[in-house]
Design an enzyme around this catalytic site. Structure first.
Site, PDB file in Angstrom:
ATOM      1  N   TRP A 186     -20.115 -37.783 -18.619  1.00 11.04           N
ATOM      2  CA  TRP A 186     -19.339 -38.191 -17.448  1.00 11.04           C
ATOM      3  C   TRP A 186     -17.888 -37.712 -17.584  1.00 11.04           C
ATOM      4  O   TRP A 186     -17.298 -37.812 -18.665  1.00 11.04           O
ATOM      5  CB  TRP A 186     -19.388 -39.725 -17.313  1.00 11.04           C
ATOM      6  CG  TRP A 186     -18.579 -40.222 -16.159  1.00 11.04           C
ATOM      7  CD1 TRP A 186     -18.811 -39.964 -14.844  1.00 11.04           C
ATOM      8  CD2 TRP A 186     -17.411 -41.043 -16.213  1.00 11.04           C
ATOM      9  NE1 TRP A 186     -17.854 -40.580 -14.065  1.00 11.04           N
ATOM     10  CE2 TRP A 186     -16.974 -41.257 -14.887  1.00 11.04           C
ATOM     11  CE3 TRP A 186     -16.690 -41.622 -17.258  1.00 11.04           C
ATOM     12  CZ2 TRP A 186     -15.854 -42.006 -14.571  1.00 11.04           C
ATOM     13  CZ3 TRP A 186     -15.578 -42.376 -16.933  1.00 11.04           C
ATOM     14  CH2 TRP A 186     -15.172 -42.563 -15.605  1.00 11.04           C
ATOM     15  N   ASP A 354     -18.665 -45.566  -1.254  1.00  7.85           N
ATOM     16  CA  ASP A 354     -19.284 -46.825  -1.683  1.00  7.85           C
ATOM     17  C   ASP A 354     -18.574 -48.047  -1.081  1.00  7.85           C
ATOM     18  O   ASP A 354     -17.360 -48.044  -0.910  1.00  7.85           O
ATOM     19  CB  ASP A 354     -19.170 -46.875  -3.215  1.00  7.85           C
ATOM     20  CG  ASP A 354     -20.078 -47.904  -3.826  1.00  7.85           C
ATOM     21  OD1 ASP A 354     -20.724 -48.639  -3.079  1.00  7.85           O
ATOM     22  OD2 ASP A 354     -20.136 -47.950  -5.071  1.00  7.85           O
ATOM     23  N   ARG A 429     -23.768 -49.657 -15.346  1.00  8.38           N
ATOM     24  CA  ARG A 429     -22.967 -49.942 -14.138  1.00  8.38           C
ATOM     25  C   ARG A 429     -23.582 -51.123 -13.377  1.00  8.38           C
ATOM     26  O   ARG A 429     -23.685 -51.089 -12.154  1.00  8.38           O
ATOM     27  CB  ARG A 429     -22.878 -48.708 -13.252  1.00  8.38           C
ATOM     28  CG  ARG A 429     -21.525 -48.591 -12.576  1.00  8.38           C
ATOM     29  CD  ARG A 429     -21.502 -47.518 -11.521  1.00  8.38           C
ATOM     30  NE  ARG A 429     -20.166 -47.415 -10.944  1.00  8.38           N
ATOM     31  CZ  ARG A 429     -19.912 -47.008  -9.717  1.00  8.38           C
ATOM     32  NH1 ARG A 429     -20.882 -46.634  -8.918  1.00  8.38           N
ATOM     33  NH2 ARG A 429     -18.687 -46.935  -9.276  1.00  8.38           N
ATOM     34  N   LYS A 462     -23.477 -38.394   1.362  1.00  5.41           N
ATOM     35  CA  LYS A 462     -23.282 -38.235  -0.084  1.00  5.41           C
ATOM     36  C   LYS A 462     -24.349 -39.102  -0.756  1.00  5.41           C
ATOM     37  O   LYS A 462     -24.332 -40.327  -0.612  1.00  5.41           O
ATOM     38  CB  LYS A 462     -21.876 -38.687  -0.474  1.00  5.41           C
ATOM     39  CG  LYS A 462     -21.595 -38.591  -1.966  1.00  5.41           C
ATOM     40  CD  LYS A 462     -20.113 -38.877  -2.233  1.00  5.41           C
ATOM     41  CE  LYS A 462     -19.802 -39.043  -3.706  1.00  5.41           C
ATOM     42  NZ  LYS A 462     -18.427 -39.511  -3.936  1.00  5.41           N
ATOM     43  N   TRP A 463     -25.281 -38.465  -1.450  1.00  6.78           N
ATOM     44  CA  TRP A 463     -26.420 -39.174  -2.065  1.00  6.78           C
ATOM     45  C   TRP A 463     -26.123 -39.310  -3.545  1.00  6.78           C
ATOM     46  O   TRP A 463     -26.205 -38.343  -4.299  1.00  6.78           O
ATOM     47  CB  TRP A 463     -27.701 -38.368  -1.844  1.00  6.78           C
ATOM     48  CG  TRP A 463     -28.957 -39.016  -2.344  1.00  6.78           C
ATOM     49  CD1 TRP A 463     -29.334 -39.178  -3.646  1.00  6.78           C
ATOM     50  CD2 TRP A 463     -30.007 -39.578  -1.551  1.00  6.78           C
ATOM     51  NE1 TRP A 463     -30.549 -39.800  -3.707  1.00  6.78           N
ATOM     52  CE2 TRP A 463     -30.994 -40.063  -2.426  1.00  6.78           C
ATOM     53  CE3 TRP A 463     -30.219 -39.712  -0.174  1.00  6.78           C
ATOM     54  CZ2 TRP A 463     -32.170 -40.661  -1.982  1.00  6.78           C
ATOM     55  CZ3 TRP A 463     -31.397 -40.299   0.259  1.00  6.78           C
ATOM     56  CH2 TRP A 463     -32.349 -40.772  -0.637  1.00  6.78           C
ATOM     57  N   ASP A 464     -25.780 -40.532  -3.945  1.00  6.16           N
ATOM     58  CA  ASP A 464     -25.310 -40.743  -5.317  1.00  6.16           C
ATOM     59  C   ASP A 464     -26.413 -41.346  -6.185  1.00  6.16           C
ATOM     60  O   ASP A 464     -27.395 -41.901  -5.670  1.00  6.16           O
ATOM     61  CB  ASP A 464     -24.103 -41.695  -5.264  1.00  6.16           C
ATOM     62  CG  ASP A 464     -23.154 -41.503  -6.427  1.00  6.16           C
ATOM     63  OD1 ASP A 464     -23.539 -40.863  -7.421  1.00  6.16           O
ATOM     64  OD2 ASP A 464     -22.017 -42.018  -6.355  1.00  6.16           O
ATOM     65  N   MET A 465     -26.255 -41.285  -7.489  1.00  4.40           N
ATOM     66  CA  MET A 465     -27.199 -41.902  -8.425  1.00  4.40           C
ATOM     67  C   MET A 465     -26.443 -42.070  -9.744  1.00  4.40           C
ATOM     68  O   MET A 465     -26.064 -41.096 -10.355  1.00  4.40           O
ATOM     69  CB  MET A 465     -28.403 -40.983  -8.603  1.00  4.40           C
ATOM     70  CG  MET A 465     -29.627 -41.665  -9.137  1.00  4.40           C
ATOM     71  SD  MET A 465     -29.527 -42.038 -10.869  1.00  4.40           S
ATOM     72  CE  MET A 465     -29.533 -40.397 -11.567  1.00  4.40           C
ATOM     73  N   ASN A 466     -26.194 -43.350 -10.078  1.00  2.66           N
ATOM     74  CA  ASN A 466     -25.228 -43.597 -11.150  1.00  2.66           C
ATOM     75  C   ASN A 466     -25.775 -44.227 -12.422  1.00  2.66           C
ATOM     76  O   ASN A 466     -25.120 -45.065 -13.017  1.00  2.66           O
ATOM     77  CB  ASN A 466     -24.102 -44.482 -10.610  1.00  2.66           C
ATOM     78  CG  ASN A 466     -23.156 -43.685  -9.733  1.00  2.66           C
ATOM     79  OD1 ASN A 466     -22.624 -42.672 -10.156  1.00  2.66           O
ATOM     80  ND2 ASN A 466     -22.973 -44.123  -8.509  1.00  2.66           N
ATOM     81  N   CYS A 502     -24.852 -36.224  -5.698  1.00  6.04           N
ATOM     82  CA  CYS A 502     -23.868 -36.641  -6.688  1.00  6.04           C
ATOM     83  C   CYS A 502     -24.598 -37.527  -7.672  1.00  6.04           C
ATOM     84  O   CYS A 502     -25.555 -38.210  -7.305  1.00  6.04           O
ATOM     85  CB  CYS A 502     -22.778 -37.433  -5.954  1.00  6.04           C
ATOM     86  SG  CYS A 502     -21.634 -38.321  -7.032  1.00  6.04           S
ATOM     87  N   ASP A 524     -16.567 -36.432 -11.397  1.00  8.09           N
ATOM     88  CA  ASP A 524     -15.566 -37.425 -11.000  1.00  8.09           C
ATOM     89  C   ASP A 524     -14.205 -37.040 -11.563  1.00  8.09           C
ATOM     90  O   ASP A 524     -13.206 -37.701 -11.280  1.00  8.09           O
ATOM     91  CB  ASP A 524     -15.952 -38.817 -11.528  1.00  8.09           C
ATOM     92  CG  ASP A 524     -17.017 -39.465 -10.651  1.00  8.09           C
ATOM     93  OD1 ASP A 524     -17.308 -38.919  -9.574  1.00  8.09           O
ATOM     94  OD2 ASP A 524     -17.543 -40.522 -11.045  1.00  8.09           O
TER      95      ASP A 524
HETATM   96  C1  GLA Z   1     -19.828 -42.415  -8.491  1.00  4.19           C
HETATM   97  C2  GLA Z   1     -19.429 -41.144  -7.783  1.00  4.19           C
HETATM   98  C3  GLA Z   1     -18.072 -41.335  -7.147  1.00  4.19           C
HETATM   99  C4  GLA Z   1     -18.102 -42.496  -6.189  1.00  4.19           C
HETATM  100  C5  GLA Z   1     -18.577 -43.738  -6.913  1.00  4.19           C
HETATM  101  C6  GLA Z   1     -18.799 -44.881  -5.950  1.00  4.19           C
HETATM  102  O1  GLA Z   1     -19.027 -42.650  -9.589  1.00  4.19           O
HETATM  103  O2  GLA Z   1     -19.431 -40.073  -8.664  1.00  4.19           O
HETATM  104  O3  GLA Z   1     -17.670 -40.152  -6.482  1.00  4.19           O
HETATM  105  O4  GLA Z   1     -18.952 -42.199  -5.117  1.00  4.19           O
HETATM  106  O5  GLA Z   1     -19.803 -43.515  -7.599  1.00  4.19           O
HETATM  107  O6  GLA Z   1     -19.255 -46.017  -6.586  1.00  4.19           O
END
Ligand code: GLA
Length: 754
Positions: A186, A354, A429, A462-466, A502, A524
């Site tokens: 990250w 978010d 997270r 924006k399709w995120d996955m954290n 993302c 990020d």
């Molecule tokens: C991740 C993404 C960020 C943002 C946050 C929102 O960290 O990489 O760009 O969208 O989630 O929680």
């Protein structure tokens, strides 16, 4: 073009050839994969073992040429005398597939399991291999100068096959190579590492469930000494977003075996009679013009054969994203004000990140719920979208549909939808992954996301996955197939939606995701000095049209580094430009500067996004026909810097070009007490006057303008001298640490010279 002549398969692009033959034992040999040659040249590439290699296992007794361990192969078995890495494993049982038939097919052969694949003008060679109870089809598809490969396995017998490994590609390449991988984590994506491939195996693998920022699936093999413009370089990638594996190893005989495919770690499929499995598509390219040549081929391939048709060559909007500016602290009114400011700067798309749904006021709750937060949005999302569209901007929205917080309505209703194992849940997270191998989970995501897309005017997602996976184990591949099904069901019927994927930044920067959405959020970490290496290293295998690149605040939230706004712009220009910072406290001179940046980018955006990209020794260049843009970047200044030359690439030698600096301004405040040397009055470095001056007065930096031939510009323009401690003057470039400048090079009357 693919042909079959005198027992040799010839796969020819205009700059690459691959020659294969079925040897007398029914094994598939790789005779050549490199510069363009003729199919008839096959004899020149035959490797014969002479009287054999000592104690090698022989496929035919008394035939010393029949030792599989030394053959230059394009596929191999396991447990049958080839002791190099096997592409296939049936849970410890030997495998020994031999040639049965082949077919040359116009176009591509569609995948059967829902895996994405490259598209476009292509021809496919399908070679069928068999062993008792199983059939294997090896697909070789040629797209111009890029070859793709995958394997399809079918259980044709009467008992089950325990499949524990199946690669997409295997190649034995003669010679020594260095392997370059792109590793990290990250905010530290794409760190480039190069190691020699010797007799011990070098591995590039991801086991987090996703393609990962730890080890990008793309890698390079280069001949020692290869440079940006010279030498042999092979590039490899995978159209896949899950666990991947690649390895390279040199044999005693001097063949470098490279394999790539789904990671065999925890991989397990029970193939019952009649069942099949297909591997994802491996992408292989070659250039004898060094790393730059290889990148050019890969860029064209991604732009024309991977990203969705609708977005190919289509200009990408300049976006504003509210995340870094607001985090979770916003409501309708704050966003409308931000949007007004963003519009005034020239942004074309407003992205709400978010925090817009459920009880999502922090990252501890709400994921999984798609109900709009009425406290933040009394007029609903449609109210906000409408407001933004009336301002003349498009509206985009963030989703993280693959995850769930325990503190969510969804989890309370369906705790069994979250992926857990028999141990205590492990959080990342504060969230768990949803089990995308389940049909009901996939339906829930598709229905809910689609509903929002159809009821709110949204043109960007924006399709995120954290988080990484746990508990997926042998289901990891099915999860990825589930994800692809979801993406396909949501986005194929809505091709106009610009999908930027993302995963905590670049944790899933791969060709699989790019088949559904043409952009990926690189990292990020938007500190431009960090981005210099992240974007540059991505550029080895991915074109700049796929990079989400934003200007953010300084000092930077991830590094605390303070960088000039000009450099933040100059780096982000080489991608899909966006702004991601609070606009409320910007100074007038910063607003002016950002307006100028956006106007400049819009004027040249096609060149930035789709032009040929060159890595220069001191910067980056993009070129599109008659227009070239080049930036030079400085990390740390040194005292008494020497002359600096900018050597451009890819220009027409005979054409005449106008070369000029894109004007930049210097902030008075950056000189602090040194201002006394140029100011008519003595200014207190900590006083109000200097602060005021800093807000309103800028100084021009040195600008250069000249006309020269392409030949001269490629030989190297001598740039204006750098600041050397002798005072401010516009005859020099007054660049500080992390400074940069950009040059515009336009062909003088291109019509006359063409
Ligand atoms: C991740 C993404 C960020 C943002 C946050 C929102 O960290 O990489 O760009 O969208 O989630 O929680």
């Amino acid at each position: 073009m693919i042909e079959y002549k005198s027992g040799v398969f010839g796969l020819h692009g205009d700059r690459v050839s691959c020659l294969l033959r079925v040897n007398p034992y029914g094994l598939l040999e790789l005779l050549h994969f490199g510069p363009s040659v003729r199919t008839e040249d096959a004899d020149a590439f035959l490797l014969t073992p002479g009287l054999g290699w000592g104690e090698s296992i022989l496929l035919t007794e008394n035939d010393t040429a029949s030792c599989p361990d030394v053959m230059p192969l394009a596929w191999s078995g396991s447990g049958r005398g080839d002791y190099r890495e096997s592409p296939l494993s049936f849970g410890g049982q030997p495998t020994d597939f031999r040639y049965a038939s082949h077919e040359i097919i116009d176009g591509t052969v569609p995948t059967v399991s829902g895996l994405p694949q490259a598209r476009g003008n292509a021809q496919t060679l399908a070679i069928t291999m068999e062993q008792p109870g199983a059939q294997l089809i090896l697909y070789f598809t040629l797209f111009g100068n890029v070859l793709t490969r995958r394997a399809y396995l079918k259980n044709t017998g009467e008992s089950s096959i325990t499949l524990t490994k199946i690669m997409s590609n295997l190649m034995d390449l003669p010679g020594d190579y260095e392997m370059t991988t792109f590793d990290g984590g990250w905010i530290a994506e794409m760190r480039k590492h190069t190691v020699p491939v010797l007799d011990s195996r070098v591995v590039n693998e991801s086991v987090t469930g996703f393609s990962s920022h730890r080890h990008n699936p793309g890698f390079l093999l280069s001949a020692p000494g290869a440079s940006e413009t010279e030498g042999w370089v092979y590039g490899f990638n995978l159209v896949y977003s899950g666990n991947h594996y690649a390895a390279a190893q040199r044999s005693l005989q001097g063949l470098t075996r490279v394999v790539q495919g789904v990671s065999p770690t925890e991989f397990l499929r029970e193939l019952h009679p009649g069942e099949d499995f297909e591997s994802p598509e491996a992408v292989i390219a070659f250039s004898d013009c060094g790393f730059g040549g290889l990148s050019e081929i890969m860029h064209r391939f991604v732009n024309t054969c991977i990203v969705p048709n609708h977005w190919q060559n289509r200009p990408r909007p300049v976006l504003f994203n509210n995340w870094e500016g607001c985090m979770f602290d916003f409501n309708h009114r704050r966003l409308v004000n931000l949007a007004k400011d963003a519009k005034a700067l020239g942004c074309e798309l407003f992205v709400l990140d978010d925090g817009w749904f459920g009880k999502r006021d922090s990252d501890t709750a709400g994921l999984g719920d798609y109900t709009v937060n009425k406290n933040k949005f009394p007029h609903g999302l449609s109210g906000l979208a409408k407001k933004i569209r009336t301002m003349g901007m498009e509206f985009g929205l963030w989703f993280e549909p693959e995850s769930v917080n325990v503190d969510s309505e969804l989890y309370r209703r369906h705790p069994d939808w979250a992926l857990t194992d028999s141990f205590e849940p492990l959080f990342s997270r504060h969230q768990l992954l949803l089990d995308l191998t389940r049909v009901d989970v996939r339906d829930y995501i598709v229905e809910n996301v689609s509903h929002i897309l159809d009821t709110v005017s949204i043109t960007y997602v924006k399709w995120d996955m954290n988080r990484h996976s746990i508990a997926l184990g042998a289901k990891a591949h099915d999860y990825v197939l589930g994800l692809y099904e979801v993406l396909d069901r949501i986005f194929t019927p809505r091709p106009h939606i610009l999908l930027e994927s993302c995963s905590s930044g670049g944790n899933r920067f791969d060709l699989g995701m790019l088949c559904y959405g043409p952009q990926i959020w690189c990292s990020d970490d938007t500190d431009p000095i960090e981005r210099l290496s992240i974007q540059e290293n991505l550029s080895y295998l991915y074109p700049q049209s796929t990079f989400g690149a934003h200007v953010s605040t300084a000092p930077h939230a991830q590094t605390l580094r303070n960088t000039p706004l000009a450099t933040r712009g100059n780096v982000s220009f080489f991608g899909c430009l966006g702004y991601e910072l609070d606009l409320k406290h910007l100074l007038g001179i910063e607003i002016t500067q950002i307006k100028e940046q956006i106007a400049f980018y819009k004027q040249y955006r096609h060149v930035f996004q789709y032009g040929s990209f060159y890595r220069l020794s001191n910067g980056w260049q993009v070129t599109n026909g008659s227009t070239t843009l080049a930036a030079t970047f400085r990390k740390l200044v040194s005292a008494a810097p020497g002359y600096e030359t900018l050597k451009l690439k890819g220009l027409q030698r005979e054409a005449t070009y106008r070369f000029r600096t894109n004007p930049q301004k210097l902030r008075v405040g950056q000189f602090s007490s040194l201002v006394k040397h140029v100011a008519p009055v003595d200014l207190n470095p900590n006083g109000v006057l200097l602060r005021l001056a800093d807000r309103h007065i800028t100084l021009p930096d040195g600008e250069q303008a000249l006309t020269a031939s392409g030949a001269a510009l490629m030989a190297g323009v001598r740039l204006l001298p750098l600041f050397r401690g002798t005072g401010y003057d516009t005859s020099q470039r007054t660049l500080t640490d992390f400074g940069s400048e950009l040059y515009i090079i336009e062909e003088d009357d291109p019509c006359e010279t063409s």
